[in-house]
Design a protein around this motif. Structure first.
Motif, PDB file in Angstrom:
ATOM      1  N   GLU A   8     -28.940  16.166   1.613  1.00 23.96           N
ATOM      2  CA  GLU A   8     -29.852  15.256   2.314  1.00 23.96           C
ATOM      3  C   GLU A   8     -29.261  14.718   3.602  1.00 23.96           C
ATOM      4  OE1 GLU A   8     -32.587  11.349   1.254  1.00 23.96           O
ATOM      5  OE2 GLU A   8     -32.141  12.844  -0.264  1.00 23.96           O
ATOM      6  N   LYS A   9     -27.931  14.566   3.635  1.00 22.79           N
ATOM      7  CA  LYS A   9     -27.278  13.985   4.814  1.00 22.79           C
ATOM      8  C   LYS A   9     -26.045  14.810   5.166  1.00 22.79           C
ATOM      9  CE  LYS A   9     -28.694   9.317   3.499  1.00 22.79           C
ATOM     10  NZ  LYS A   9     -28.219   7.984   3.056  1.00 22.79           N
ATOM     11  N   SER A  11     -23.010  13.818   5.816  1.00 22.01           N
ATOM     12  CA  SER A  11     -21.791  13.371   5.118  1.00 22.01           C
ATOM     13  C   SER A  11     -21.718  13.963   3.715  1.00 22.01           C
ATOM     14  CB  SER A  11     -21.753  11.839   5.046  1.00 22.01           C
ATOM     15  OG  SER A  11     -22.899  11.342   4.378  1.00 22.01           O
ATOM     16  N   TRP A  39     -27.794  20.694   5.754  1.00 24.60           N
ATOM     17  CA  TRP A  39     -28.245  19.349   5.405  1.00 24.60           C
ATOM     18  C   TRP A  39     -29.461  18.937   6.227  1.00 24.60           C
ATOM     19  CZ3 TRP A  39     -23.233  20.580   6.925  1.00 24.60           C
ATOM     20  CH2 TRP A  39     -22.995  20.525   8.316  1.00 24.60           C
ATOM     21  N   MET A  41     -31.463  15.334   7.652  1.00 24.29           N
ATOM     22  CA  MET A  41     -30.997  14.045   8.186  1.00 24.29           C
ATOM     23  C   MET A  41     -31.979  12.989   7.685  1.00 24.29           C
ATOM     24  SD  MET A  41     -29.941  15.346  11.920  1.00 24.29           S
ATOM     25  CE  MET A  41     -28.432  16.287  12.152  1.00 24.29           C
ATOM     26  N   GLY A  42     -32.045  12.892   6.344  1.00 24.49           N
ATOM     27  CA  GLY A  42     -33.165  12.186   5.757  1.00 24.49           C
ATOM     28  C   GLY A  42     -34.354  13.141   5.831  1.00 24.49           C
ATOM     29  N   SER A  80     -35.350  15.613  15.128  1.00 20.22           N
ATOM     30  CA  SER A  80     -34.432  16.402  14.292  1.00 20.22           C
ATOM     31  C   SER A  80     -34.906  17.853  14.161  1.00 20.22           C
ATOM     32  CB  SER A  80     -34.286  15.755  12.916  1.00 20.22           C
ATOM     33  OG  SER A  80     -35.537  15.483  12.345  1.00 20.22           O
ATOM     34  N   THR A 103     -30.352  17.467  -2.405  1.00 19.90           N
ATOM     35  CA  THR A 103     -30.749  16.173  -1.856  1.00 19.90           C
ATOM     36  C   THR A 103     -30.634  15.115  -2.944  1.00 19.90           C
ATOM     37  OG1 THR A 103     -33.013  16.822  -2.360  1.00 19.90           O
ATOM     38  CG2 THR A 103     -32.289  17.090  -0.080  1.00 19.90           C
ATOM     39  N   ASP A 104     -30.830  13.847  -2.596  1.00 22.57           N
ATOM     40  CA  ASP A 104     -30.719  12.770  -3.575  1.00 22.57           C
ATOM     41  C   ASP A 104     -31.543  13.084  -4.810  1.00 22.57           C
ATOM     42  OD1 ASP A 104     -29.046  11.401  -1.940  1.00 22.57           O
ATOM     43  OD2 ASP A 104     -30.436   9.782  -1.447  1.00 22.57           O
ATOM     44  N   GLN A 297     -24.485   2.383  -0.338  1.00 23.05           N
ATOM     45  CA  GLN A 297     -24.617   3.799   0.006  1.00 23.05           C
ATOM     46  C   GLN A 297     -23.295   4.337   0.548  1.00 23.05           C
ATOM     47  OE1 GLN A 297     -27.823   4.882  -0.611  1.00 23.05           O
ATOM     48  NE2 GLN A 297     -27.205   7.007  -0.404  1.00 23.05           N
ATOM     49  N   GLU A 301     -21.395   7.449  -0.969  1.00 24.73           N
ATOM     50  CA  GLU A 301     -21.294   8.704  -0.215  1.00 24.73           C
ATOM     51  C   GLU A 301     -19.932   8.900   0.430  1.00 24.73           C
ATOM     52  OE1 GLU A 301     -24.375   8.961   2.665  1.00 24.73           O
ATOM     53  OE2 GLU A 301     -25.989   9.090   1.195  1.00 24.73           O
TER      54      GLU A 301
END
Length: 677
Positions: A8-9, A11, A39, A41-42, A80, A103-104, A297, A301
C-alpha cells in the motif's frame, strides 16, 4: 515466472522487498530473482467525478441534481498516475504470472489493491497476504501462508458499497447545500451526525440553569462521613431542612450501626483497540486523534514494534499466545525491565477474557511485536505512545488486583451518615498503571456498636453542573457508541460499528476543523456559528447516527455474505433523491453569526471570522465560487500557496486583460512624454 507483490505504501513495500531478498531498486519497484515488489501511495484509483458522466456536471447547479449514475466509473488519481502506469506495466510483463495483494489487511486496503488491478487489467490468479504486524517474522510467515485472493471478494463488495454510497449521498447533498445557499458547505452520513452531537451538547450547556443544593458532612476525627436520606439521596434542595439536620446532630454522639467488609477482585483492563488508545492519547498525552493514529502508524510501519493499528478489537486469538514471551523479551531493554522479568518468571497464561477469537475481526488488539525496540530511535511522541501501549500490554498479562472494600454506617442525632474505605491486599495490575492507593480514610479497628465522638458537622452548598463539553477522546467514545444520540432507539441492535470506523474517525474530526464547523478551546470542542447554523438547513435524516449505523451494519453483512450490495445501493439512490428534493424545496436561510464587516477582496461578500484548529483567528470567504482566506497568525506552506493562488485570481480579475505588456523602460518613457506635454 515471477510473483508481483503490491503493497500500500513505499515504506511497507521496501520492508517486504528486503525480507524477500529483492535488491534491484528503481523509483517505482524493487526486483529480485523470484519477486517484484511495488506499491501504491494510498489510493491510486478513485471514483470518477460527476463531470465524467456528463460534461454539464462540471458546473454546480441545483437543476442537475440529483446525480445518480447507474454504474460507477473509476479514474486514476492524477498526482500519482506515474506510479499507476509503472504498476500496470509490471502486471503485463511476460515473466509475471502471479500477484500477491499486500496492502493493509482490511476493507480499505482491499479496495486500494482491487481497483488498481481492475483498471490495470489484471486477469491472472492472485493471493492475499494477511498479517497484523510488519516484523520480518510476520512477513515471512505470511508469505508461507498466503490466502486465496478470491476469499476476500465479499470484503471488496463491502468496501465498494461504502465508497459508492458516500459518493452518491455526500456529493449530492454537498452540492445541493452549496448551490442552494451560495456557501461552501459540506455534509455527510458520518460528519453531520458527529457535528450534531457536538452542537446538541453545546445547546444543553447553554440552556442549563444551575440549581443550588446542600450536602451534609460530619467529621469524626479519623474520617469524614456524608449524610444520606433513607432513599439514598445525598443532596438536599431545601437549605432550611439541611440546617435542621445539622442542628439535630450538633453535640450528639455517633454510634456505628453497620460495618461490612467485602473482598473485591478486579480484573485488569483489556488491551487497546484504536479508539481506546486515541482516547487515552488525548486524556493522558494531549494527542489529537489524528496525532495518535499518525504516530501509531509510524510505530507499526517504520519501527515495526507494535501490531496493526486500525483495529476494533481488544482481544487476541489463541495462535498469538505462544508469541507473548518473545513480545515481552522484545521490550526488556527499557524502563519496564523489572515488570517484564516478573511476568517472565512465571508461566504466561492469559485467560479466556483476553484470548477470545470470537471478538477478533480482521486484526487482534494493539500490542507490542517481537521486534526488539531501540528507544533512542524513537521520537518524543513515538516514545510516549509506545510506553502507553507497553504499559497496557503488561497490565493485561498481570494478575488481578485484590482489595477489601469497607462500608460503615453511623447514626447521629437520629440521622445516618456513611463512609467507605478501601484496603489493598494485592497490587496486581494496578502497580503497573500506577493507580495503587490505599484509602485516606482510617477505618481500621472499627466495629458495630462503637461510639464515635462527633468533631464537627456542616452543610455545604453546591450547584448542579452542566454536562461537560466533548474532548477529542470523549467524542471518539460517543462516535463508537452513539446509541443515546440516535433518533430511533429500537435500532440499537443494528447499530453495528457506530459512527464511521476506528480508522476513519480521526479524519472525520479533522474534517470538522478544516470546514470551520468546530474549533478547539484548550482541550474542549466548541461548535462554530457556521457549524450550528448548518444543522438548521441539513435534512433530518443526516443529523442522527441512525443512517450510518444502518450502513455499517449492512457493510458487515455484505462482507460476511449475509446481504447483497445491489438492493442497498438501490435504496441509497432513492434516499438521495429525497434528501436533494428536501434541500431544494426548503425555505430555510443560512445566515451564520460571526460575519465580519470586512468584505472579500475577490467577490465582495462579507468575510466570516473563524479560528483554525490551533485557535488562531482568520477570515474566510465561504462563497461557493470564491475560497479566499486570510490569516493573522504565522503562515505555513499551505498559506503561502493559497495566497499565491489568490494573487493570480486577483490579477486575472482586475487586470485589463490587454495583450500589450509594459516594461519599466516603457513606463519611464511614457512618464517623460507626459511630463513634456
Amino acid at each position: 515466472m515471477k510473483t508481483l507483490v503490491l503493497a500500500e505504501k513505499p515504506s511497507v513495500g521496501r520492508e517486504i522487498a528486503r525480507v524477500l531478498k529483492c535488491n534491484n531498486k528503481t523509483k517505482t519497484y524493487i526486483e529480485g530473482s523470484d519477486y517484484i515488489v511495488t506499491w501504491a501511495m494510498g489510493h491510486l484509483v478513485e471514483l470518477a467525478g460527476p463531470e465524467v458522466y456528463d460534461e454539464q456536471l462540471k458546473k454546480w447547479s441545483l437543476e442537475t441534481l440529483p446525480m445518480l449514475p447507474l454504474k460507477m466509473k473509476h479514474r486514476i488519481i492524477k498526482k500519482s498516475s506515474n506510479q499507476f502506469r509503472s504498476i500496470k506495466q509490471l502486471m503485463h510483463r511476460s515473466d509475471v504470472g502471479h500477484l500477491v495483494i499486500a496492502t493493509d489487511a482490511g476493507r480499505e486496503g482491499e479496495l486500494v489493491a482491487r481497483w488498481i488491478m481492475r483498471l490495470a487489467g489484471w486477469k491472472k490468479d492472485f493471493s492475499r497476504l494477511w498479517i497484523s504486524s510488519q516484523t520480518d517474522g510476520a512477513i515471512t510467515e505470511g508469505f508461507k501462508n498466503l490466502k486465496p485472493g478470491r476469499d476476500y471478494d465479499r470484503l471488496l463488495l463491502a468496501a465498494e458499497c461504502r465508497a459508492e454510497a458516500d459518493w452518491i449521498v455526500g456529493l449530492n447533498v454537498t452540492r445541493a447545500l452549496t448551490c442552494k445557499y451560495d456557501m461552501r458547505l459540506s455534509a455527510g452520513r458520518v460528519q453531520t451526525p458527529t457535528l450534531s452531537i457536538i452542537v446538541n451538547r453545546e445547546k444543553e450547556i447553554e440552556d442549563f440553569e444551575p440549581a443550588p443544593f446542600w450536602s451534609i458532612e460530619a467529621n469524626f476525627g479519623l474520617f469524614d462521613a456524608k449524610w444520606r436520606s433513607c432513599k439514598g439521596n445525598e443532596r438536599i434542595s431545601d437549605e432550611a431542612f439541611a440546617n435542621s439536620i445539622v442542628d439535630k446532630c450538633m453535640d450528639s454522639k455517633a454510634i456505628i450501626t453497620q460495618l461490612s467488609e467485602k473482598e473485591v477482585v478486579e480484573k485488569p483492563p483489556l488491551a487497546y483497540d484504536l479508539t481506546t488508545l486515541q482516547q487515552d492519547g488525548d486524556r493522558l498525552l494531549g494527542f489529537s486523534a489524528k496525532d495518535t493514529l499518525r504516530t501509531l502508524q509510524s510505530l507499526y510501519e517504520r519501527h515495526k514494534i507494535v501490531s496493526y493499528p486500525r483495529t476494533d478489537s481488544k482481544h487476541i486469538t489463541p495462535d498469538i499466545v505462544p508469541t507473548l514471551k518473545n513480545r515481552l523479551l522484545a521490550i526488556k531493554d527499557s524502563q519496564f525491565l523489572s515488570k517484564v522479568e516478573g511476568l517472565l518468571s512465571k508461566d504466561i497464561k492469559p485467560g479466556k477474557r483476553f484470548v477470545d477469537p470470537s471478538k477478533v475481526g480482521d486484526h487482534h488488539a494493539i500490542i507490542p511485536t517481537e521486534e526488539r525496540v531501540n528507544i533512542s530511535s524513537l521520537s518524543r511522541e513515538e516514545k510516549m505512545l509506545w510506553e502507553l501501549i507497553v504499559k497496557r500490554f503488561l497490565t493485561v498479562l498481570s494478575p488481578d488486583s485484590i482489595s477489601i472494600n469497607i462500608s460503615v454506617a453511623l447514626e447521629c442525632g437520629g440521622e445516618f451518615f456513611y463512609v467507605k474505605g478501601k484496603k489493598n491486599i494485592k497490587k496486581g495490575w494496578r502497580s503497573i498503571e500506577n493507580i495503587y492507593e490505599n484509602s485516606s480514610q482510617n477505618l481500621a479497628g472499627l466495629k458495630v456498636g462503637d461510639g464515635i465522638e462527633l468533631k464537627g458537622v456542616k452543610a455545604i452548598k453546591g450547584f448542579t453542573s452542566p454536562p461537560l463539553r466533548f474532548t477529542e477522546g470523549t467524542l471518539l467514545e460517543a462516535m463508537s457508541n452513539p446509541v443515546k444520540y440516535m433518533m430511533d432507539k429500537t435500532l440499537k441492535e443494528s447499530l453495528g460499528a457506530g459512527l464511521g470506523t476506528p480508522a476513519t474517525r480521526a479524519d472525520i474530526i479533522e474534517k470538522l476543523f478544516s470546514s470551520y464547523y468546530v474549533e478547539k478551546k484548550g482541550n474542549t470542542l466548541h461548535p462554530t456559528a457556521q457549524g450550528t447554523e448548518l444543522l438548521t438547513v441539513v435534512p433530518n435524516m443526516l443529523k442522527f447516527p441512525d443512517l450510518t449505523a444502518k450502513w455499517e451494519s449492512v457493510f458487515e453483512d455484505i462482507a460476511q455474505g449475509r446481504a447483497k450490495s445491489q438492493p442497498f445501493l438501490k435504496e441509497i439512490r432513492e434516499q438521495t433523491t429525497l434528501l436533494v428534493n428536501e434541500i431544494k424545496s426548503s425555505s430555510g436561510i443560512f445566515e451564520p453569526s460571526g460575519l465580519s464587516k470586512e468584505t472579500c477582496p475577490m467577490c465582495g461578500k462579507n468575510l466570516l471570522s473563524v479560528n483554525d484548529k490551533k485557535g488562531r483567528p482568520k477570515k474566510v470567504c465561504r462563497s461557493m465560487s470564491c475560497g479566499y482566506e486570510e490569516s493573522n497568525g504565522p503562515k505555513n506552506r499551505k498559506d503561502f500557496a493559497r495566497e499565491k493562488s489568490m494573487g493570480r485570481k486577483l490579477i486575472n480579475q482586475y487586470s485589463d486583460k490587454s495583450s500589450d505588456t509594459m516594461t519599466l523602460g516603457d513606463m519611464l518613457k511614457a512618464a517623460m512624454e507626459n511630463h513634456g506635454k
